[in-house]
Design a protein around this motif. Sequence first.
Motif, mmCIF file in Angstrom:
data_model
loop_
_atom_site.group_PDB
_atom_site.id
_atom_site.type_symbol
_atom_site.label_atom_id
_atom_site.label_comp_id
_atom_site.label_asym_id
_atom_site.label_seq_id
_atom_site.Cartn_x
_atom_site.Cartn_y
_atom_site.Cartn_z
ATOM 1 N N VAL A 4 -28.283 86.166 65.375
ATOM 2 C CA VAL A 4 -27.437 87.408 64.046
ATOM 3 C C VAL A 4 -26.986 88.656 64.814
ATOM 4 C CG1 VAL A 4 -27.620 88.559 62.176
ATOM 5 C CG2 VAL A 4 -29.031 86.368 62.730
ATOM 6 N N HIS A 5 -25.876 88.577 65.276
ATOM 7 C CA HIS A 5 -25.291 89.193 65.790
ATOM 8 C C HIS A 5 -25.194 90.987 65.451
ATOM 9 C CE1 HIS A 5 -21.453 92.120 67.169
ATOM 10 N NE2 HIS A 5 -20.902 90.717 67.572
ATOM 11 N N PRO A 6 -25.520 92.069 66.669
ATOM 12 C CA PRO A 6 -26.146 93.017 66.326
ATOM 13 C C PRO A 6 -24.779 94.296 65.786
ATOM 14 C CG PRO A 6 -25.365 93.006 68.149
ATOM 15 C CD PRO A 6 -25.573 91.497 67.430
ATOM 16 N N LYS A 7 -23.724 93.969 65.359
ATOM 17 C CA LYS A 7 -23.384 94.287 63.996
ATOM 18 C C LYS A 7 -23.957 94.805 62.989
ATOM 19 C CE LYS A 7 -19.303 91.349 63.215
ATOM 20 N NZ LYS A 7 -19.568 90.952 62.086
ATOM 21 N N ASP A 8 -24.366 93.418 62.765
ATOM 22 C CA ASP A 8 -24.760 93.018 61.219
ATOM 23 C C ASP A 8 -26.279 93.202 60.935
ATOM 24 O OD1 ASP A 8 -22.760 92.355 60.352
ATOM 25 O OD2 ASP A 8 -22.789 90.602 60.921
ATOM 26 N N THR A 9 -26.993 94.489 62.341
ATOM 27 C CA THR A 9 -29.024 94.340 62.338
ATOM 28 C C THR A 9 -29.207 95.920 63.167
ATOM 29 O OG1 THR A 9 -28.267 93.746 64.220
ATOM 30 C CG2 THR A 9 -29.351 91.964 62.175
ATOM 31 N N GLY A 10 -27.802 96.865 62.312
ATOM 32 C CA GLY A 10 -28.704 98.103 63.462
ATOM 33 C C GLY A 10 -28.511 98.297 64.555
ATOM 34 N N GLY A 11 -27.802 97.444 64.996
ATOM 35 C CA GLY A 11 -27.410 97.192 66.330
ATOM 36 C C GLY A 11 -28.607 96.462 67.616
ATOM 37 N N VAL A 12 -29.058 96.024 66.494
ATOM 38 C CA VAL A 12 -30.250 95.139 67.665
ATOM 39 C C VAL A 12 -30.028 93.529 67.011
ATOM 40 C CG1 VAL A 12 -33.338 94.441 67.496
ATOM 41 C CG2 VAL A 12 -32.089 96.925 66.657
ATOM 42 N N LEU A 13 -29.829 92.857 68.808
ATOM 43 C CA LEU A 13 -29.510 91.029 68.581
ATOM 44 C C LEU A 13 -30.763 91.003 68.397
ATOM 45 C CD1 LEU A 13 -27.973 88.885 69.060
ATOM 46 C CD2 LEU A 13 -28.847 89.620 72.283
ATOM 47 N N VAL A 14 -31.095 89.981 66.979
ATOM 48 C CA VAL A 14 -32.079 89.482 66.188
ATOM 49 C C VAL A 14 -32.019 87.983 66.634
ATOM 50 C CG1 VAL A 14 -33.718 88.935 64.094
ATOM 51 C CG2 VAL A 14 -32.120 91.552 64.727
ATOM 52 N N GLU A 15 -33.131 87.492 67.427
ATOM 53 C CA GLU A 15 -32.759 85.710 67.489
ATOM 54 C C GLU A 15 -33.760 85.707 66.187
ATOM 55 O OE1 GLU A 15 -34.089 85.151 71.514
ATOM 56 O OE2 GLU A 15 -34.640 82.323 71.017
ATOM 57 N N LEU A 16 -33.933 84.102 65.710
ATOM 58 C CA LEU A 16 -34.346 83.227 64.619
ATOM 59 C C LEU A 16 -35.320 82.257 64.903
ATOM 60 C CD1 LEU A 16 -32.921 84.662 61.622
ATOM 61 C CD2 LEU A 16 -34.701 85.358 62.430
ATOM 62 N N MET A 17 -36.265 81.975 65.225
ATOM 63 C CA MET A 17 -37.137 80.806 66.097
ATOM 64 C C MET A 17 -37.489 80.134 65.050
ATOM 65 S SD MET A 17 -39.408 81.536 69.064
ATOM 66 C CE MET A 17 -39.953 80.619 69.331
ATOM 67 N N ALA A 18 -37.633 78.704 64.479
ATOM 68 C CA ALA A 18 -38.315 77.906 64.069
ATOM 69 C C ALA A 18 -40.002 78.363 64.895
ATOM 70 C CB ALA A 18 -38.161 76.666 64.665
ATOM 71 N N THR A 19 -40.293 78.075 63.762
ATOM 72 C CA THR A 19 -42.344 78.510 63.868
ATOM 73 C C THR A 19 -42.399 77.518 64.808
ATOM 74 O OG1 THR A 19 -42.206 79.746 62.224
ATOM 75 C CG2 THR A 19 -44.058 79.365 63.277
ATOM 76 N N PRO A 20 -43.022 77.562 66.247
ATOM 77 C CA PRO A 20 -43.420 76.930 67.015
ATOM 78 C C PRO A 20 -44.778 76.047 66.751
ATOM 79 C CG PRO A 20 -43.263 78.740 68.275
ATOM 80 C CD PRO A 20 -42.942 79.349 67.185
ATOM 81 N N GLU A 21 -44.817 74.718 66.876
ATOM 82 C CA GLU A 21 -46.192 74.151 66.513
ATOM 83 C C GLU A 21 -47.184 74.528 66.756
ATOM 84 O OE1 GLU A 21 -46.138 70.742 64.936
ATOM 85 O OE2 GLU A 21 -44.184 71.282 64.704
ATOM 86 N N HIS A 22 -47.749 75.457 67.627
ATOM 87 C CA HIS A 22 -49.336 76.230 68.335
ATOM 88 C C HIS A 22 -49.177 76.819 67.062
ATOM 89 C CE1 HIS A 22 -46.653 77.694 70.839
ATOM 90 N NE2 HIS A 22 -47.206 78.489 70.610
ATOM 91 N N HIS A 23 -48.701 77.585 66.629
ATOM 92 C CA HIS A 23 -49.237 78.944 65.774
ATOM 93 C C HIS A 23 -50.029 77.683 63.569
ATOM 94 C CE1 HIS A 23 -46.177 80.843 67.680
ATOM 95 N NE2 HIS A 23 -47.485 81.159 68.421
#
Length: 149
Positions: free
Chosen positions: A130-149
């Motif tokens: 998600v572009h940092p211009k929309d998130t207060g300057g922090v580049l945000v990665e979203l990831m599908a929850t890995p299997e092992h959790h």
Amino acid sequence: MTAPASLPPLLLGRLNHVGIACPDLDAAIAMYGALFGATVSKAPFDLPAQGVRVAFIDVANSQLELIEPLGEGSPIHGFLKKNPNGGQHHVCFEVKDIIAARDAMRARGATVLGTGEPRIGAHGVPIIFVHPKDTGGVLVELMATPEHH
Ligand code: CO
């Protein structure tokens, strides 16, 4: 801002990792070892599709993702130009459903980087940014929850 009824009030799951860009991956690994006694949980490996070379360091409740540019077109070059010594590059949260998360970001007016089609990230699961211009300057990665959790 009220979330649309079809969306959960909170999308963000566990903090999976903090991404840290470094000009020299091996030097960064050596520094974490010498200063903090930390060792890599996954040895450095190339992700050519994303233009990065990556290694992971486990901490008690999360991970550090050390990232070095790979190839001329690496998206990390621009970051290192502004931050020659490296620095915090992104934070990554797990989400239950990556497509629902992508659609939620767009529905809420945020810009998803690239085509918006999730790509397979360093953990082997789909990710978006998600572009940092929309998130207060922090580049945000979203990831599908890995299997092992
Ligand atoms: Co990451």
